[in-house]
Write an enzyme that holds these catalytic residues in place. Sequence first.
Site, short mmCIF file in Angstrom:
data_model
loop_
_atom_site.label_atom_id
_atom_site.label_comp_id
_atom_site.label_asym_id
_atom_site.label_seq_id
_atom_site.Cartn_x
_atom_site.Cartn_y
_atom_site.Cartn_z
N THR A 111 0.83 -1.21 0.00
CA THR A 111 0.00 0.00 0.00
C THR A 111 0.86 1.26 0.00
OG1 THR A 111 -1.85 -1.04 1.12
CG2 THR A 111 -1.55 1.29 1.57
N ARG B 56 -14.26 -7.28 -0.11
CA ARG B 56 -13.58 -6.99 1.17
C ARG B 56 -13.12 -5.51 1.22
NH1 ARG B 56 -8.06 -5.15 2.48
NH2 ARG B 56 -7.58 -5.92 4.56
N VAL B 57 -13.32 -4.88 2.34
CA VAL B 57 -12.87 -3.49 2.52
C VAL B 57 -11.79 -3.47 3.60
CG1 VAL B 57 -13.55 -1.14 3.13
CG2 VAL B 57 -15.18 -2.64 1.95
N THR C 221 -0.28 1.18 7.01
CA THR C 221 -0.14 0.02 6.12
C THR C 221 0.03 -1.23 6.96
OG1 THR C 221 1.19 -1.04 4.40
CG2 THR C 221 2.35 0.48 5.86
N GLY D 277 -5.10 -4.80 7.42
CA GLY D 277 -6.16 -3.82 7.59
C GLY D 277 -7.23 -4.20 8.60
N1 ASP Z 1 -3.71 -2.06 4.92
C1 ASP Z 1 -4.01 -2.55 3.60
C2 ASP Z 1 -5.30 -3.33 3.66
O1 ASP Z 1 -5.50 -4.07 4.59
C3 ASP Z 1 -2.95 -3.43 3.04
C4 ASP Z 1 -1.58 -2.79 2.98
O2 ASP Z 1 -1.25 -2.00 3.84
O3 ASP Z 1 -0.83 -3.09 2.04
O4 ASP Z 1 -6.08 -3.22 2.75
#
Ligand code: ASP
Length: 340
Positions: free
Chosen positions: A206, A234-235, A257, A260
Amino acid sequence: MLYDLPSRVHGLLPACVLLLGWLCLVPVTAQGQAHTASDPALLIHGGAGSISADEMSDERETAYREALRTALKEGNAVLQNGGSALEAVQAAITTMESDTLFNAGRGAVLTSENTVELDAAIMDGKTRNAGALTGVKTVKHPIRLARTIMEESYHVMFAQDGAEAFARQQGLELVENDYFITEARRSGDGREAADPPSAPDEKFGTVGAVALDVDGNLAAGTSTGGISNKEFGRVGDSPIIGAGTYASNRSCAVSATGQGEFFIRGVAAHSIASRVRFGDMSLSDAAQATIDEIEELGGVGGVIVLDREGNMATPFSTQGMFRARVGADGEMTVRIFGDE
Ligand code: ASP
């Protein structure tokens, strides 16, 4: 005594005039706090995860460092030209969305159905206006859509078809879903269909940015494809204001990041801001305390945080986190591994 009064008032006049002049010259923020010009600052991340020097080739390491530096430069150029923190955040993130190295825009991870579904959010620390979207499949730059939602809509967040329709109506650039899917992602990057979403040893690519502009305003933004093999619909935390993204001039700007699900449950970004504002904690203690709390819940990841004084912190509980910063001294620093 009474006779003394007029001469005393007379004596105070020059001081009153000076005070009035000062009050007129010092800008007053939306929160009513006086704030003089700030040294701009920008902090970006390109995801956290099991990133170690032993496992990364020199070429790949160089490519990541260059990509982070390019995005930092883009955002910093905006700030150095007197642009707003929001503009800088958008510029840095747009650059990373175009770079296939990161899990945002082109190069994002695939869902369990081999499609790309993108999430993004942006927040203005001065007004606490925000724009966010989840599950878009055709918007080339999700961070631009987040900004457009913030500025052109009454709403804060749009999902899936509604987000796409709003983007179309606003004339944003749309692409086929295939545009986002790179060969590296298609061939799996080691991914098996049976893999659980976001195995703990995975990288979370991310992208995010937090900025402070010359007017003393903060902003934060985050953009992502989510986690690899995520289920349809999915969110994650990135587009959720207060979980993966938050900015307030009263406290700090945050972009997260990591896993999540845990950042949502820990309301991570807002909990850092609350610790700073009400908990009498330093920015870096507040960020570390929240990362520790996420770990207690069973999740890993990292955050980038910035306040109005230009203080920064980048704590993470993973092996590494792609990150880069530029502050008052103008020096650009790029870091990847945990021991840097
Ligand atoms: N935090 C992001 C999610 O769960 C993933 C990531 O940080 O790469 O969608």
